[in-house]
Each structure stands twice: as C-alpha cells, then as structure tokens.
Motif scaffolding. Structure first.
Motif, PDB file in Angstrom:
ATOM      1  N   ALA A  40     -10.466   0.841   0.571  1.00  0.00           N
ATOM      2  CA  ALA A  40      -9.366   1.220   1.468  1.00  0.00           C
ATOM      3  C   ALA A  40      -9.187   2.730   1.449  1.00  0.00           C
ATOM      4  O   ALA A  40      -9.596   3.405   0.491  1.00  0.00           O
ATOM      5  N   MET A  42      -6.605   4.421   0.932  1.00  0.00           N
ATOM      6  CA  MET A  42      -5.707   4.922  -0.106  1.00  0.00           C
ATOM      7  C   MET A  42      -6.384   5.134  -1.458  1.00  0.00           C
ATOM      8  O   MET A  42      -5.835   5.783  -2.336  1.00  0.00           O
ATOM      9  N   ARG A  68     -16.278  -3.677   1.592  1.00  0.00           N
ATOM     10  CA  ARG A  68     -15.525  -4.839   1.099  1.00  0.00           C
ATOM     11  C   ARG A  68     -16.390  -6.075   1.187  1.00  0.00           C
ATOM     12  O   ARG A  68     -16.929  -6.367   2.247  1.00  0.00           O
ATOM     13  N   MET A  86     -11.875   3.205   7.899  1.00  0.00           N
ATOM     14  CA  MET A  86     -10.439   3.004   8.005  1.00  0.00           C
ATOM     15  C   MET A  86      -9.747   4.315   8.375  1.00  0.00           C
ATOM     16  O   MET A  86      -9.917   5.322   7.697  1.00  0.00           O
ATOM     17  N   TRP A 165       1.317  -5.570   0.529  1.00  0.00           N
ATOM     18  CA  TRP A 165      -0.065  -5.137   0.225  1.00  0.00           C
ATOM     19  C   TRP A 165      -0.122  -4.352  -1.063  1.00  0.00           C
ATOM     20  O   TRP A 165       0.769  -3.535  -1.351  1.00  0.00           O
ATOM     21  N   ASN A 189      -2.084  -1.501   9.623  1.00  0.00           N
ATOM     22  CA  ASN A 189      -1.289  -1.957   8.492  1.00  0.00           C
ATOM     23  C   ASN A 189      -0.570  -0.760   7.874  1.00  0.00           C
ATOM     24  O   ASN A 189      -1.210   0.152   7.365  1.00  0.00           O
ATOM     25  N   VAL A 191       1.697   0.365   4.959  1.00  0.00           N
ATOM     26  CA  VAL A 191       2.180  -0.096   3.658  1.00  0.00           C
ATOM     27  C   VAL A 191       3.198   0.910   3.125  1.00  0.00           C
ATOM     28  O   VAL A 191       2.920   2.113   3.103  1.00  0.00           O
ATOM     29  N   ASP A 211       1.080   4.365   2.999  1.00  0.00           N
ATOM     30  CA  ASP A 211      -0.372   4.179   3.041  1.00  0.00           C
ATOM     31  C   ASP A 211      -0.667   3.347   4.276  1.00  0.00           C
ATOM     32  O   ASP A 211      -0.286   2.180   4.328  1.00  0.00           O
ATOM     33  N   THR A 212      -1.267   3.935   5.284  1.00  0.00           N
ATOM     34  CA  THR A 212      -1.568   3.108   6.459  1.00  0.00           C
ATOM     35  C   THR A 212      -3.070   2.980   6.637  1.00  0.00           C
ATOM     36  O   THR A 212      -3.832   3.847   6.214  1.00  0.00           O
ATOM     37  N   GLY A 213      -3.474   1.891   7.247  1.00  0.00           N
ATOM     38  CA  GLY A 213      -4.898   1.660   7.459  1.00  0.00           C
ATOM     39  C   GLY A 213      -5.142   0.933   8.760  1.00  0.00           C
ATOM     40  O   GLY A 213      -4.468  -0.061   9.072  1.00  0.00           O
TER      41      GLY A 213
HETATM   42  N1  SER Z   1      -4.287  -0.109   2.077  1.00  0.00           N
HETATM   43  C1  SER Z   1      -3.950  -0.888   3.230  1.00  0.00           C
HETATM   44  C2  SER Z   1      -5.091  -1.758   3.687  1.00  0.00           C
HETATM   45  O1  SER Z   1      -6.167  -1.668   3.153  1.00  0.00           O
HETATM   46  C3  SER Z   1      -3.512   0.006   4.347  1.00  0.00           C
HETATM   47  O2  SER Z   1      -4.301   1.114   4.383  1.00  0.00           O
HETATM   48  O3  SER Z   1      -4.914  -2.544   4.575  1.00  0.00           O
END
Ligand code: SER
Length: 594
Positions: A40, A42, A68, A86, A165, A189, A191, A211-213
């Motif tokens: 991710a 973050m 992942r 991301m 999350w 997303n 967070v 933390d956005t993704g």
């Molecule tokens: N860490 C969160 C995710 O992986 C948002 O970045 O979805």
C-alpha cells in the motif's frame, strides 16, 4: 485518458493543495520485517503516523507500486491484480503539525478531484462510512462532512470488515474509512488513522493521520468506460504480445491471458527491485508467480521460453514512471524459466499419470487414505506425490494444488508437510538452514501461527456448531488460513461471531501448546481429533492447547505434524474474513491474524 496523464493529474492536484510529491518506494519495504512486500502507499510512511515529528512534511502525495498476493486466486477476473499502482495522499500529526489535515480536508479533496478535476458525473458517485463495530465508535464526524456535500446522492453505513483499515500487523496504524464508489465500483479508500494495532487491540493514537489509496488501473478503466483493467494502456500491449507469441485469441482464452499478463508484470517489477526467485519468503512468492505464468503459457500452447520477451514491453509501458533494468531482469527470468522448463514437461506427465492411476482405481485408494467420515465429494492427491513434484520437478505446492483443482481433486497438504519434514530431518545436516522459512512457507513464523489458529478454529466450530464438525482440508499461507469443515449450512451471523470470540478468548488467555507422542489408539481414546490417520506410523504427534493430551482442560487436541507456536498469546487478533460453501456439506472459512 492515458495512465501517464492520470498519474500527473493526481500529483499536480495534490501539489496545488500543498502536498510534497514523493516517489514510489521499492517493492521491498524498508525496515519493516512484518511484511514481505510493499502492499500500500502508506507503507513507506508508516512510522510517521505514530511519530509525526520524524516526518519531513506534514502532507505528501505519491503513486506507489504495490505487490499483493492475498487475492491471487481472483486474478483473471476484471479487476484483481497482483501488481498495481496506488494513488495516495497522506497527512501526519494532526492537529499539532503545521499544514497537517484530517477528515474534512481529505474528503473534500477527494470529491473535488473526482468531480472537478476528472469531471466524473456526480450522479455516478456514492460514499460509505464506518457505522461503528467491535467496540470502535461510529465515525460521526465523517458522516456529517459527507452530508454536507450537496450532490452526493447516497451515504452508506458499513461495518468493520468494509470500512475499517489497517495493515493488520503489530504496530500498524489503522482507522475508520470513507470510500468513494463510481458506478458501484470501489475507487478510493480514505483511511483516518486514529488507532494503532497493539497486541491485537486497536488503541487510540496520540496523533491523527490520513492515508488514502486509489487503484490507478481501476480508476483508469472506469474513466475510459472500459469493462476491465486489461483494456488499459497498462496491460493491453502485454495482452497483444501474448496473442502474438501463442497464436491464440485473447477473447477465447481470457483467463489464461490475464494471469500471464499480470504475473509477468509482477515478476518484472519484483526482480527489478532485487527480489529474485528462490525458495524463501519473498523470493519464493516471486518464483511461484513466474512458474505459474509459465504453466499458464504451457496451457496456451507456448512451449519455448517467453517470459523475458515481455520485459521491453513492460519497460516501454512504464518508461515515464519507472526505470526497468531490462538486461538484468531478462537474465533472471530466462534463467528461472530455463531451470523450470527442464522439468516442466516431465512433471506434468508425472502429474497426469498419477491422476490417471487415481481415476482408474477411484474409490478404494481414497477411502484407504481417510478413515473418518466418508469423503464422498472428492479425491485426494497424496502428500508424497505433491512433495515429489516439488522436489524432483520444481512444482510449488500452490501450483500442484491448482492443477489438482482443475481436475476436481483436493490435495493432502498435511501429508505434504509431513513429507517435507521427513525430508528435512533426513537432510538436516547437509542443508542446515536451507529450508527455514522456505518451501510452502512451512517454517515461516506467520504460517506457524496460522497453523495453531486453524486448530483453535476447528475446536471453536465444534464447540459452537457441534461434534459433527471435522476438518475437510486446509491451506495456510503467510497472509491467511483457510479451513474446510463438514457442516450442512451457512453459519448465522451469531454463530460466526461466537466462533471468532471463542478463538480470541483462547488467544487472550495465553494458553500453552503441548506436544505429546503416543500411538494412534491412545491419541484417539484421549479425544484427539485426527484426519488422515491411516497415514501415520506407530507413533503420532498430538498438539494440545491449554493442557496436555491427558488433561481435561485442553481446549483443542489434534493429531498433527506441526510445527506450532508455544503459546496462543503469540497469535494476535483472530478475524474471520469470509465463510462460503466449498462443496456439498462442506463449508470454507478464510481467516486472518492481526
Ligand atoms: N492503505 C489503504 C489501502 O490500502 C488506503 O491507502 O486501501
């Protein structure tokens, strides 16, 4: 819109909003032994949530390459990938740190970017927020902010599973999320890190963070009105190359093409970042991915080395963003493919012959293997065969399992682990340490934890659902456990909760795990649960939790080759991810430890 334009638009937007643009970090996380890969955006900023003073900037934005494998079985559908990018914006140390921000700004940035910058029609968008669950309160603040967005049509409350999350590892920041959907597809997303995972519990964080993704491939697909991620400029050239090499049509072989496309791209990036195929940890995952792509290629009729032919194409697709050391990557892929191809054909022939023998003698051999409740729905590929395929032909167990599944055969993983261990014992001196944390993750500490958690889960199911529950198969990786068990119907929400609570209770009680060795009859008479009992020799090993084999206090007793943790307190928080049907009369649970 092209992928390059979209990355740039995103970064420009957040730069205008006062963010420092940071480049993607490596797929190998820096100084974080709790994870194998960067999964991710973050990840590279993780320490800044607890210690914002160490963050050189209060707000940053990035496009992060991620790897992942938790959804690897889903690759082949429209949206799942093992390699993806991301888009993310982040903030640390709210409210003390100058220029930091929290929910109000993060939500309004997201809305403005989607509707203002990308001009997505507002009627296509809706949002979800955390309704409160598991002792963590409802995110009322986000709800109030969302309510104020004039043209937002729908706000849906969601529980912990969907709208909370964290990385799920010790010390990971976490919190409630707001998610934006376009046309019903989850796009972004957000967070709000207000907690930190400490010994399985979410404890409030002193400083708050964002933390956005947002998955680049998925967003690009949506914006361009495409059906799936393989139509984007990030994948299409690879799909075309597979058509050229195989002489087959994509439309007639979608699944194989997609898996090859995704896996080779993942391998190129992993090798480029220095994760070379091996029998250990991250290297094992990369080996598994490359070999799977080669087998899928073989199924498409590709019989010559082909993986390195894609390196220049991947390099060209990403030339404005990442530098691929093409020569180095080609060399590694070629040598891995060379090695695997030496044994691939023979291994497949061996596999097919074994299956044929089984088919010919259907029935008898199967019941010989299994002395418990009749295995009426499937056959079992013995551990010895799986081990030989690994040892002699270099087939990772996951690959053998998949090939077996295509033939509607289950695999005896326990038997495989036994064979593996036997081999390990035999060659321990010669190969000291070689297998540690290695093949099929059997010695990986995380897998060991899942192994013990699987015992607790089975005991919990027997406790909550009844004595008819027996294990029908299991699969452990470093990311999750999967347990198949006999039970006629779907679990109710209440049953599921009870099972989860029971396991967590045993974890919190920090129970010791005991090992006894005795003969099979003694084990059975003392209430040990067993599966493929015939396969054990004179002596069996029994793992008991919360007391030894003779004790009445033990909450679980299972005949098993191990290994296990010493104390359930090591496991972390147990969570059931989903519960589905596996086959008639058999249910399947996937669960994680956090
Ligand atoms: N860490 C969160 C995710 O992986 C948002 O970045 O979805």
């Amino acid at each position: 819109m092209t992928s390059n334009e979209l990355r740039q638009k995103f970064l420009d937007f957040f730069e205008e909003k006062g963010h420092k643009v940071i480049s993607s970090s490596s797929l190998i996380p820096d100084n974080d032994p709790t994870v194998l890969f960067t999964t991710a955006g973050m990840q590279q900023f993780k320490p800044f949530y607890a210690e914002p003073d160490k963050a050189p900037y209060a707000s940053v934005a990035s496009v992060q390459k991620c790897l992942r494998t938790s959804d690897i079985e889903e690759v082949g559908d429209d949206t799942h990938l093992t390699f993806f990018e991301m888009l993310g914006n982040f903030s640390f140390g709210y409210p003390e740190k100058k220029d930091s921000y929290f929910k109000k700004e993060a939500i309004s940035f997201a809305w403005e970017f989607l509707t203002g910058k990308l001009k997505v029609d507002k009627s296509r968008i809706y949002a979800t927020y955390f309704k409160g669950e598991k002792g963590i309160p409802e995110d009322k603040e986000s709800l109030e902010i969302l309510k104020k967005i004039k043209d937002l049509k729908k706000i849906e409350p969601q529980g912990f599973e969907d709208n909370f999350w964290s990385l799920g590892t010790e010390g990971s920041p976490g919190g409630p999320t707001v998610e934006f959907y376009i046309d019903g597809i989850e796009i972004w997303n957000l967070v709000f890190n207000e907690y930190s995972l400490q010994k399985g519990k979410y404890e409030p964080l002193k400083h708050k963070g964002v933390d956005t993704g947002m998955g680049l491939e998925r967003l690009l697909t949506t914006l361009n009105g495409h059906k799936d991620v393989y139509e984007t400029d990030l994948c299409l050239p690879l799909i075309e190359k597979i058509e050229e090499i195989s002489g087959k049509k994509y439309k007639e072989n979608e699944n194989l093409f997609r898996i090859i496309c995704d896996h080779i791209k993942t391998a190129v990036f992993a090798v480029n970042d220095g994760i070379l195929p091996s029998n250990k940890e991250a290297g094992y995952v990369v080996r598994r991915i490359i070999r799977r792509a080669i087998v899928k290629g073989h199924q498409l009729g590709i019989n010559k080395n082909f993986t390195s032919d894609f390196v220049d194409i991947v390099s060209a697709i990403y030339k404005e963003t990442y530098k691929i050391q093409a020569d180095k990557v080609k060399k590694e892929l070629e040598s891995e493919e060379e090695r695997f191809r030496k044994t691939l054909k023979m291994g497949l022939a061996q596999f097919n012959k074994t299956i044929q023998n089984y088919r010919d003698s259907k029935g008898e051999k199967v019941s010989e293997l299994y002395t418990g409740e009749a295995y009426e729905f499937e056959e079992i590929l013995p551990g010895k065969v799986i081990f030989d395929l690994y040892q002699t032909y270099g087939f990772p167990i996951e690959l053998t399992k998949e090939l077996a599944q295509e033939k509607e055969l289950d695999v005896d993983e326990k038997g495989f682990q036994e064979e593996f261990k036997k081999h390990q014992d035999l060659s321990r001196t010669a190969s000291a340490g070689m297998f540690k944390g290695g093949l099929a993750d059997s010695g990986d500490p995380q897998v060991v934890k899942y192994h013990t958690a699987a015992h607790l889960l089975l005991a919990a199911l027997q406790e909550v659902l009844g004595e008819h529950v027996h294990q029908k198969g299991s699969n452990l990786t470093a990311d999750r456990l999967r347990l198949d068990f006999s039970h006629p119907e779907k679990l109710t929400d209440e049953e599921r909760q009870k099972v989860e609570d029971w396991v967590n209770d045993k974890i919190e009680k920090k129970l010791e795990v005991h090992l006894d060795e005795c003969d099979l009859e003694t084990a059975k008479s003392k209430g040990a649960e067993g599966e493929f009992t015939e396969k054990y020799g004179d002596k069996v090993k029994v793992y008991s939790i919360g007391g030894d084999l003779s004790s009445k206090e033990a909450v679980s007793k299972e005949i098993c080759g191990g290994p296990h943790v010493e104390n359930t307190g090591e496991l972390g928080h147990f969570r059931i991810k989903n519960e589905t049907s596996s086959s008639k009369g058999v249910r399947r649970i996937k669960a994680t430890l956090e």
